[in-house]
Design an enzyme around this catalytic site. Structure first.
Site, PDB file in Angstrom:
ATOM      1  N   LYS A  49      48.942  21.038  12.963  1.00  0.00           N
ATOM      2  CA  LYS A  49      48.631  19.710  13.518  1.00  0.00           C
ATOM      3  C   LYS A  49      47.779  18.925  12.521  1.00  0.00           C
ATOM      4  O   LYS A  49      48.012  17.739  12.267  1.00  0.00           O
ATOM      5  CB  LYS A  49      47.883  19.855  14.855  1.00  0.00           C
ATOM      6  N   GLN A  93      42.566  22.999  21.962  1.00  0.00           N
ATOM      7  CA  GLN A  93      43.674  23.943  21.771  1.00  0.00           C
ATOM      8  C   GLN A  93      43.615  25.027  22.847  1.00  0.00           C
ATOM      9  O   GLN A  93      42.582  25.678  23.028  1.00  0.00           O
ATOM     10  CB  GLN A  93      43.583  24.562  20.354  1.00  0.00           C
ATOM     11  N   ASP A 116      46.397  14.902  24.667  1.00  0.00           N
ATOM     12  CA  ASP A 116      47.394  15.856  25.155  1.00  0.00           C
ATOM     13  C   ASP A 116      47.914  15.457  26.540  1.00  0.00           C
ATOM     14  O   ASP A 116      48.833  16.082  27.065  1.00  0.00           O
ATOM     15  CB  ASP A 116      46.743  17.253  25.244  1.00  0.00           C
TER      16      ASP A 116
END
Ligand code: NAP
Length: 281
Positions: A49, A93, A116
């Site tokens: 990422k 994460q 997200d």
């Protein structure tokens, strides 16, 4: 023979356009990622990422915390990033270490920085058919793939295997919002094959190797494989037994190179979209 849905190629095109747009910005968008613990797969995902963000001109910050970090330490990092005007997107994460309350962590992210799309504010908007600040990345990637290949959703029966907040649930709402008839299956579904055989569009997000074979799909179904599993030889594979299903399907995603690159692509797009919302562009 099915047409291959080439997520890698589609993601590359979308990211090239995004990179062109970012090039002209004086102040660049910034993505902050918090990773806690030593999960090797998570470390690989975070690195890719970061690499992708930098490639297209997005600034990236990675905050690493040890496996034994406390709930309070993570919440303090989120508080700092929420209040840092130079940060546009915050990603935690997952999975977090087992002793951490993930729900509380995700709920503390300011929804306008929730890159997200997993904050209840954003998921709630998706569920109610209104506009969130950010849609969850993997379902967004799938919807964009269907759009790119001109695969119509309206009026078709979409069956999704998996009901996680990350993939199955938000995807079900996003397809419903596009007028699909949606069925969700999960580990307690008793007649899986009976249901999957009715699918015009079948999405498997279970994380079970070879869960879907040719007997489970209808002729000419569109098959989207979200699963990421390891084979004995260490190579990646999805949930779908690709070579048995491919001759029967009309479209199919490979693993790797299908949904995965689109997830990262959506993350970059979300960072840019949040930057624009925050800067009122
Ligand atoms: P998850 O939270 O473990 O959810 C898996 C879901 O699949 C659950 O709802 C589970 O049912 C259901 N399930 C498991 N075994 C099943 C079976 N035999 N029959 C029917 N349903 C079954 O996983 P996730 O985070 O959604 O991820 C799913 C997979 O997608 C994983 O392999 C993950 O690595 C992959 N993934 C890929 C990407 C990408 O970018 N390609 C992104 C995210 C995730 P219950 O709810 O009843 O337990």
């Amino acid at each position: 023979m099915a047409k291959l849905i080439e997520g890698k190629l589609v993601a590359k095109k979308i990211l090239e356009n995004l990179s062109d747009e970012i090039l002209f910005l004086e102040k660049k968008p910034c993505l902050a990622v918090i990773i806690a613990g030593n999960d090797p797969a998570s470390k690989i995902y975070v690195n890719s990422k970061k690499k992708k963000a930098e490639e297209i001109g997005i600034k990236s910050i990675v905050i690493e915390l040890p496996e034994n970090c406390t709930q309070q330490e993570i919440l303090e990092k989120i508080y700092t990033l929420n209040n840092d005007e130079s940060v546009n997107g915050i990603l935690v994460q997952l999975p977090l270490p087992a002793h951490i309350n993930t729900k509380e962590v995700l709920e503390k992210i300011n929804p306008i920085k929730d890159v997200d799309g997993l904050h209840p504010y954003n998921l709630g908007h998706v569920a109610s058919g209104s506009k969130p600040y950010a849609h969850p990345c993997t379902p967004t990637g799938i919807v964009r793939l269907l759009e790119y290949y001109d695969i119509s959703v309206s009026g078709r029966h979409a069956v999704i295997i998996g009901r996680s907040n990350l993939v199955g649930r938000p995807l079900s709402y996003m397809l419903l919002n596009q007028n699909a008839t949606v069925t969700i299956c999960h580990s307690k579904t008793t007649n899986l094959q009976e249901i999957t055989k009715q699918a015009d569009i079948l999405v498997s997000a279970a994380g079970r190797k070879n869960l879907v074979n040719a007997d489970m799909i209808k002729e000419k179904a569109v098959v989207i494989d979200v699963g990421i599993n390891r084979q004995e030889d260490g190579k990646l594979c999805g949930d779908v037994d690709f070579w048995s299903v491919e001759p029967k399907a009309s479209y199919i995603t490979p693993v790797p190179g299908g949904v995965g690159p689109m997830t990262i692509c959506s993350l970059m797009q979300n960072t840019f979209d949040l930057y624009k919302i925050q800067n009122k562009i």
